[in-house]
Structures are given as C-alpha cells and as structure tokens.
Scaffold this active site. Structure first.
Site, PDB file in Angstrom:
ATOM      1  N   ASP A 336       0.912  -1.068  -0.021  1.00  0.00           N
ATOM      2  CA  ASP A 336      -0.050   0.059   0.031  1.00  0.00           C
ATOM      3  C   ASP A 336       0.994   1.238   0.044  1.00  0.00           C
ATOM      4  O   ASP A 336       2.050   1.092   0.243  1.00  0.00           O
ATOM      5  CB  ASP A 336      -1.007   0.004   1.231  1.00  0.00           C
ATOM      6  N   GLU A 539     -10.078   7.205   4.459  1.00  0.00           N
ATOM      7  CA  GLU A 539      -9.045   6.758   5.216  1.00  0.00           C
ATOM      8  C   GLU A 539      -9.181   7.312   6.628  1.00  0.00           C
ATOM      9  O   GLU A 539     -10.191   7.569   7.122  1.00  0.00           O
ATOM     10  CB  GLU A 539      -7.698   6.759   4.643  1.00  0.00           C
TER      11      GLU A 539
HETATM   12  C1  BGC Z   1      -3.549   9.716  -2.495  1.00  0.00           C
HETATM   13  C2  BGC Z   1      -4.336   8.466  -2.157  1.00  0.00           C
HETATM   14  C3  BGC Z   1      -3.871   7.596  -1.187  1.00  0.00           C
HETATM   15  C4  BGC Z   1      -3.598   8.372   0.182  1.00  0.00           C
HETATM   16  C5  BGC Z   1      -2.963   7.449   1.015  1.00  0.00           C
HETATM   17  C6  BGC Z   1      -3.308  10.333  -1.147  1.00  0.00           C
HETATM   18  O1  BGC Z   1      -2.689  11.360  -1.522  1.00  0.00           O
HETATM   19  O2  BGC Z   1      -4.332  10.277  -3.439  1.00  0.00           O
HETATM   20  O3  BGC Z   1      -4.763   7.776  -3.229  1.00  0.00           O
HETATM   21  O4  BGC Z   1      -4.502   6.514  -0.980  1.00  0.00           O
HETATM   22  O5  BGC Z   1      -2.647   9.623  -0.307  1.00  0.00           O
HETATM   23  O6  BGC Z   1      -1.793   7.926   1.898  1.00  0.00           O
HETATM   24  C1  BGC Z   2      -4.996   3.050   0.379  1.00  0.00           C
HETATM   25  C2  BGC Z   2      -5.317   1.861  -0.557  1.00  0.00           C
HETATM   26  C3  BGC Z   2      -5.352   2.348  -1.937  1.00  0.00           C
HETATM   27  C4  BGC Z   2      -3.930   3.034  -2.156  1.00  0.00           C
HETATM   28  C5  BGC Z   2      -3.882   3.774  -3.607  1.00  0.00           C
HETATM   29  C6  BGC Z   2      -3.893   4.048   0.141  1.00  0.00           C
HETATM   30  O1  BGC Z   2      -3.792   4.956   1.015  1.00  0.00           O
HETATM   31  O2  BGC Z   2      -5.050   2.334   1.800  1.00  0.00           O
HETATM   32  O3  BGC Z   2      -6.606   1.312  -0.149  1.00  0.00           O
HETATM   33  O4  BGC Z   2      -5.568   1.373  -2.863  1.00  0.00           O
HETATM   34  O5  BGC Z   2      -4.006   4.131  -1.353  1.00  0.00           O
HETATM   35  O6  BGC Z   2      -4.637   4.858  -3.648  1.00  0.00           O
END
Ligand code: BGC
Ligand code: BGC
Length: 863
Positions: A336, A539
C-alpha cells in the site's frame, strides 16, 4: 429496547466459513484483558490456525513456460524494475522505459496531466504511452507490458462522468451477491475504456469498531456477507476462472485488500494495531479472502495495519507462510501507499525487509527511483536473496501473462459512451433501491403519495458530493461541485421527478423554509423529507473518537425539531459511511431511512419512498442492516458475537412496508455526556481537528479565523499562518508561523463549552507532538479557556527552548497545572490555545487529553 429482524432471511451469521464462530463472542470480549499473554504466545504465528486452500488455478504449463522464458532474458535491473509501482504524477513514460518499471498507479484524485477533467481519451493516451514505453526495447532489455492500477472502488470513481455505485456498506445492505457481480462487471467495463488494467478493489475488511474511517469501504461486520461479496465482486471484475476472457477483454485484474486485519484495529484507528488471536484473524478478518482467493483474485494488497505490533508489510508469517503457502495464493502481493516505510528499519526508499517478508511489488508513489536503486543494491549484495527476487518477478509476470497484457487487446478502449452509460446508471439506481434500510416508520408514514406537497430539506438533499462520499473524483471526496457530476441525479432531483410527474409538488429548501404561497394549492407541506448526514472523508481522516452524530453542532436535529414543531411529519434520509449514534435525530423523526452513501444515482431513493400516482408501491424496502445499530453512544464495537449484544437495531434488521413496528420517540438521549465505561483519550487534533473542536486563529479585536481547508491566515498581513503538513502521513500535522506583528493565538475551540472534568479526575495530561522550527523570542503560553473570562495560562517558552530544533518531540502537561491557574474543566471552551507576541514557527500534531498520564507528564503540578 432492541429491534430484531422480523421477516425475510433472518441473520446471516458465521455461516460455513469456518467452524468455531460460536465461541468467538467470549474471545472478542475478553480480548483486552488477555491480550498481553496471547501476544507473546503468538509471536511466531501458527499456520494451523488456517485451513489449507489449493491454488485457485491449476498451474498452466504454457503460462509458466512463457514466464520462464522471459525471466531467462531479464537482467537483475529489469527484474527489480518490475517490482516497482510509481504514481503517474511522479513518473514519465521515459522513466518506465529506462527503469523497466513494472507498474504505475493513479492515487485518489490523481489524473493525467493533473487535470480533473481529463477525458477518457486523455487517460487512454497516457496509458498507451506507458505501454509503449514498457515494450520499447530500443535500449535493449525485454519487452514486458506495464500494468496500471487505480482505485475503482465504487465505480471508476477517479474520472468525471463515470457511474458511481453505492459505497460497499450500502451494497452490504442489499444482501445480493449477484447484484455485486453485475456491478463488478459494469465497473470493469468503464475502467477498460480508459486503458487502466487493474483495480485496487474489493476491500474485504470485516469491521469491528465502527469509528474506523474506512467502515464504508466494508460490506458488513458479518464475515459471511463479506465472503460472499468478495467472491462475487472478484468474479464480476475479473470474469469467471474458466471463461476464455478471464482477466482480459472487458475484464480487469482485481485486488483483495488490505491483507489483513485492517477492519479490526484497536479503537478503529486507521493503520492501527489489530490484537486478536490468530484464530480470530482467520475466522473473522480473513473471511473475504476465502471468497476472493478461490474465485481467482490475482493480487492482494498488504495492509498498513499491524498485527500484535508487527506491521503487515514486514510480516513473513502472514504474507508468505499463510497467504502464499497455506492459502495457495500464486498471484502477487502489492504494497500500500509507502506502507513499507513503517516496517522497523525501513525508510520510504529502502526496505529489504518487506521484500524478504513476501511483498512482491512496492507501491512507492514519488520516491521510486531511490527505492529502485537501494533494492537493486540489496539484491546485488544478497541482503535480498536472488530466489526471493525471482519469486516476486515470476508472480508479477504470471499475472501479466494470464491477463493477456502482452497481446494488448483492448476491445473497449476509447469507447467513452460506456462511461456513465444508461445501462450502468440503471444498475446503480437498482443498487441504491436495494441498499436503503427502513429503520423507523411510525404510523406507516411511508410510502408517500406523490400527489402531495413535499418539502425537501437538509444539506444532503441536493448535494452530489455528500451522497457520494470519499473516493469520489478526489481522494477525500471533497472539493467537488455540481459540474463534476455530469449525468448524475441528486436525491432531490429524483424526488422532484417522482412528484412532478404525478401531480404533486416538491419544494427544495435546505433550511426547511416555506411561505404561505410556496405550494400552488396554498397549503402547507404534507410531509418533509430531510436528507442529512456525514461530510465526505477517506481513510484516517474519517476516524472518529465518538459515534455521536454531529457532536459539535446538532444543527440537523434543530432542523428536524423545527419542522416537527410546525406539525409537519418528518422523514429522515440519513447519509453516512457507518452506523452512528442518532437517537436524538431518530426521536425527532417519524420515519428514518439509512441511505448510506448512494453515489451518482440519487433517484433510487425516491423510487422506494414514493408510490405511483394511484398509491401502489413501486419498490419495496428490501435492504437490511449490514452493521448493528448502536443504542448507546459507547457501543462502538457491537456485533452479535458479543455476550451482551444489545443494539438498537440488530444486524439484519430492516422494515418493510405495512409492517407494524413502533420505535419509541423516547430513546435515551444520553450521548457523550454519559459517564459510564472506560474513559478513552479525548482527541482534539489527530490528523484533523476532531468534533467538537475547531482549529482557529484568534487575535484581539478580530473575528476568529476557522481553518477549514489546508491553510488559514489572519489579516491581510498574514500575521499568523497555519498550514497542513506531513508528520507520519499526509496532512496529519499543522505548521504554525507567528510573524510577531501583534499578539495572537492558535486555538482548539468548541462552540459549546465541553465538560471534561472526568479527565481531570482520572489524572489526564494534555499531550501533543511538537516540532520547534525557530526558537521563540518572546514569551509563549499554552492555555485552557473555560468560557468568558476564564483562561488558565502556563508559560511554555522554556519547554520549547529545550527541544531540539527541527525534530519532533512529545510534550505533555498535567491538567492539574491548568487548574492551579484557575481552569474549570467542567466547561472547556478552548482545549488548548498557543499564544505569543513574538516570532515563532512550530508544528503540532496529535493533540489529546490522555487519562492516567499526568504522572509521566513532562510538565507536572502537585495540585
Ligand atoms: C492519495 C491516495 C492515497 C493516500 C494515502 C493520497 O494522497 O491520493 O490515493 O490513498 O494519499 O496515503
Ligand atoms: C489506500 C489503498 C489504496 C491506495 C492507492 C492507500 O492509501 O490505503 O486502499 O488502494 O492508497 O490509492
């Protein structure tokens, strides 16, 4: 009072996944007490806690031979390149060619050229450019097609104009795996139009604490539902294993995520620690993998969370011994977003431990070049054994061969009529209808006749952002306007269409206002539909410390009460990513519908709420609760496995039309004022300000400036600047700069003073992380305010002076110190105010009151 389901399928619990669910109740409850002992016993892990699975697909000699042949031609550099996934903002086709990168992704809210309105053709063009670069062998090397991954988690949600399905929690209410399969299929088609090969879905988390910010990404708290849906979604996205077009053509590569235990972290803290015994990990949290793996899911994403203190990205037992060996997974494990950097000894650009534990591909958005170089060096030095590199690359190539990426046939590429097509929108609308759960329908207020005067109120009524939630065009689902949803229908627009066609009238007023002549027949509204609920989040930004809805403002409650006091029957349509404590709002509603996060097809709501003009029901309510609904605010972990399971509405509850059920209008209204139960940390700013606290800049004789986005300034001269910065994860800290033009404070303020006296009684300390960037030149203070003319101020300058500049440190202050200066913790209006008249630059994060921490505080007082 507890309502259980009276009709239909009954509870779907603990079905055939694995034996032993019955005893789980006790183990979950007793978990906290026995934890210490269990942790030690399990450190090594025990594969026998897991059933043995055969690989989903038999070894195909042709595929394996092709992989062997490619591997034989590849240099170590090319192999390491395959193990890297970079983000499209930070990588070019030239980089892909030069470093032989295996994959790219677009993160949430990331688009080709950084253009939110990039067309499907723009997406496809970029995808083709990456593909060609990956196949370009003019500098030598082996042609290996790149694979592009994206979070199509409720439709192809990063692209304007795509069909947006209800988020998983709403789908969970439908209890309809075939519907899920069809949604998977339709989503794959929309993604395929844009040249993206792979989706990071489905999330198969089984949630325990509903305060988790990703609860809506989970289908249900019931492992059986998650298992059935994981299987159906994988089949929809990838196709059936035995089909000729499995993983190809109109299908995609899917991901089961996040392995494992993401839904069971303590207190529902995103990326936190899951502390259950291994048996429970297997029986509860792995349920979805017992659906997804046999269906042939080709990738699994490692989770950010840890299990008993050990991060999954570095967990050899769980990644290799369990997932790959015991469960027979022969696809690849992707990390991830920079998740490897949390493994002890790792940094974002160096992490042999993750690969050695079984990670096959790093998701490393921006720092990929350094990580590539370090991984290569670690392979050369033997720190990462060559056999491990080969195994990882073999897995990646196996998936690429199976998915037909070498043949590069993209039958749907560029067919942009498929994005947001009528057919897909009809499917999403069907899903919305099936996701609605009727919780209260006193005096059979619903269904409504469309021939009446309908007042539609609430800030969710005509609000596509709110009805779509996080992971919608932007990562957090914020910052979108009507233009970002072409072709979509708000809930109000659906109501309007249902009513106007039938001779009734629908009036939209967010505040629930109407005049004597608002309706053509001169009468007042016959009924009000109030659509309200949570603002979008994703998140950890969505983690809560309390399940109480609108803890800070109760503004929707005021709206409901106003309408009721005018004698207007009220139907509440509640938009949320999780169950919440809404007793007050429920008491003030005659009917209450849980609508979750329905997505782009808001008309599905009116389909069910309204009869036809003759009074015939058009669509029944068929949705049932995917999560148990709390009766008390402290029921944050609530599910039927508990000994004392006393929800307001049980898992699987849902009324139908005509069903007699009177929900009391006097549900307990003791919310967060309720004082039984363990006292948890009070979060004031953890990643973001937590309700009821707001971050504000306050200067004498000026109106306070509330920080709403990621930057706030005071005055034209910008005397104080507050900006979001990263400490451990994106935007989890605030940098504050005082220019010293005049005195001023940055405060965590609540509109209504809060009673925090219990924290004082339980020996709490105010604790926060701080980084001093320039030493204070004049006095600095930390204060607590308790209403008008009640401020307790402590000098903070010496403490700050003693910290190392530029380094994060923890600082905590015994609450008693504030009492000595006159604070009254029964009415706290500012939980913390930092002030100075001079110049100062510092950053803060994780501001909380922590019970039983006074004795260890850096700043102590005897009282
Ligand atoms: C991204 C997301 C990602 C998230 C996680 C964001 O800046 O656009 O896709 O899941 O950071 O840390
Ligand atoms: C998220 C994932 C996601 C990834 C890419 C992460 O922060 O936990 O679920 O697929 O970002 O965007």
């Amino acid at each position: 009072m507890s309502f259980s389901r009276q009709v239909g399928t009954g509870l779907l619990l603990c079905s055939a996944i694995l034996a032993g669910c019955g005893e789980r109740a006790a183990s979950t409850d007793a978990k906290a007490e026995t934890q210490g002992a269990e942790t030690a016993a399990q450190a090594g892990g025990d594969v026998s806690a897991w059933p043995k699975l055969e690989p989903a697909l038999p070894k195909d000699p042709a595929v394996e031979a092709r992989v062997d042949e490619l591997m034989a031609q590849m240099s170590l550099e090319e192999k390491v390149g395959q193990m890297i996934q970079a983000e499209i903002k930070y990588v070019t086709p030239e980089d892909v060619k030069k470093y032989h990168l295996g994959s790219v992704l677009n993160g949430g809210g990331s688009y080709p050229d950084n253009d939110k309105f990039a067309t499907p053709q723009d997406w496809l063009a970029l995808s083709e450019a990456f593909f060609e670069a990956s196949m370009d062998t003019s500098d030598g090397g082996t042609a290996i097609p790149i694979i592009w991954g994206s979070d199509a988690v409720h439709g192809h949600n990063n692209i304007v104009g795509a069909t947006l399905y209800p988020h998983n929690i709403g789908l969970g209410a439908a209890r309809d795996p075939e519907l899920i399969r069809r949604i998977g299929e339709a989503t794959a088609r929309e993604v395929a139009v844009t040249g993206v090969d792979w989706t990071f879905a489905p999330t198969v988390a089984v949630v325990r604490d509903d305060r988790w910010g990703r609860t809506y990404e989970s289908y249900s708290e019931d492992p059986a539902v998650v298992k059935a849906y994981a299987e159906a979604m994988v089949k929809g996205l990838q196709g059936e294993k035995n089909d000729d077009d499995f993983l190809r053509g109109e299908n995609l590569v899917a991901t089961a995520k996040h392995w494992i235990g993401d839904g069971g972290t303590m207190r529902g803290i995103d990326r936190g620690d899951n502390q259950v015994p291994e048996k429970e990990l297997a029986e509860v949290h792995a349920a979805g993998y017992f659906g997804a793996l046999p269906a042939g899911v080709q990738t699994v994403m490692a989770s950010f969370n840890s299990w008993n203190g050990d991060r999954l990205h570095g967990h050899k037992h769980l990644l290799t011994d369990v997932l790959k060996e015991r469960l027979g997974f022969d696809g690849f494990v992707v990390g991830d977003w920079n998740g490897h950097k949390f493994v002890p000894g790792c940094t974002v650009d160096s992490c042999a431990a993750a690969i050695n534990a079984g990670l096959d591909m790093f998701m490393v958005p921006s720092d990929w070049k350094e990580l590539y170089k370090n991984t290569l060096a670690q392979a050369q030095s033997g720190e990462i054994p060559m056999a491990r590199i080969d195994d990882a690359v073999r897995r990646i190539l196996r998936v690429k061969v199976r998915a037909g990426l070498f043949e590069h046939q993209r039958p749907l590429a560029g067919k942009d009529g498929i994005l947001g097509s009528d057919e897909h929108r009809a499917l999403a609308r069907e899903a919305v209808r099936k996701s609605l759960v009727l919780l209260k329908n006193n005096d059979q207020l619903l269904p409504l006749k469309p021939t009446q005067n309908i007042l539609v109120a609430g800030d969710g009524a005509d609000n596509l952002s709110k009805q779509s939630g996080g992971w919608t065009i932007s990562w957090q689902g914020t910052g979108n306007t009507r233009e970002d949803f072409p072709g979509a229908t708000s809930i109000f627009e659906g109501i309007e269409a249902a009513v106007e066609g039938a001779g009734g009238e629908a009036l939209l007023s967010e505040q629930g206002e109407f005049a004597a002549d608002s309706f053509a027949n001169g009468e007042k509204p016959d009924v009000a539909i109030v659509v309200f609920g949570e603002e979008p989040y994703a998140e950890w930004h969505g983690d809560l410390s309390s399940l109480e809805y609108q803890l800070a403002t109760k503004k929707d409650l005021a709206l409901l009460k106003k309408l009721k006091s005018q004698g207007i029957p009220v139907v509440s349509v509640f938009l949320s990513g999780r169950v919440l404590w809404v007793n007050k709002e429920m008491n003030a509603s005659d009917a209450f519908v849980a609508a979750w996060l329905p997505g782009s097809e808001g008309a599905g709501v009116a389909d069910v709420l309204f009869t036809d003009a003759d009074g015939n029901v058009r669509y029944e309510f068929t949705g049932t609760l995917p999560f148990s609904w709390p009766e008390e605010v402290h029921q944050t972990v609530l599910n039927p496995y508990h000994k004392n399971y006393e929800p307001l509405f049980e898992l699987g509850y849902g009324l139908q039309y005509g069903q007699e059920s009177l929900v009391s209008n006097e549900l307990t209204e003791d919310g967060e004022t309720y004082t039984d139960g363990a006292l948890e940390d009070a979060w004031m700013l953890v990643s973001r300000p937590r309700a009821p606290w707001q971050l504000q800049i306050a200067e004498a004789d000026r109106a306070p400036v509330v920080m709403a986005g990621n930057r706030a300034v005071s005055g034209d001269d910008e005397n104080i600047i507050v900006a979001s910065i990263d400490m451990e994860s994106q935007e989890d800290a605030r940098q504050i700069q005082w220019k010293g033009l005049r005195g001023g404070s940055v405060t965590l303020a609540a509109e209504k003073p809060q009673d925090l006296s219990r924290y004082l009684k339980e020996g709490a300390a105010l604790s926060f992380d701080v980084r001093v960037d320039s030493k204070p030149e004049q006095p600095v203070s930390a204060a607590v305010a308790c209403g008008e003319d009640c401020v307790a101020e402590l000098p903070l300058q010496n403490a700050l002076q003693s910290l190392e500049t530029g380094e994060w440190s923890k600082l905590s202050i015994d609450l008693q110190c504030f009492v000595d200066k006159g604070a009254d913790f029964s009415q706290v209006s500012n939980a913390l105010a930092l002030s100075t008249e001079g110049q100062l630059s510092l950053a803060v994060a994780n501001i909380k009151y922590v019970p039983n921490a006074a004795e260890d505080a850096e700043i102590r007082c005897q009282g």
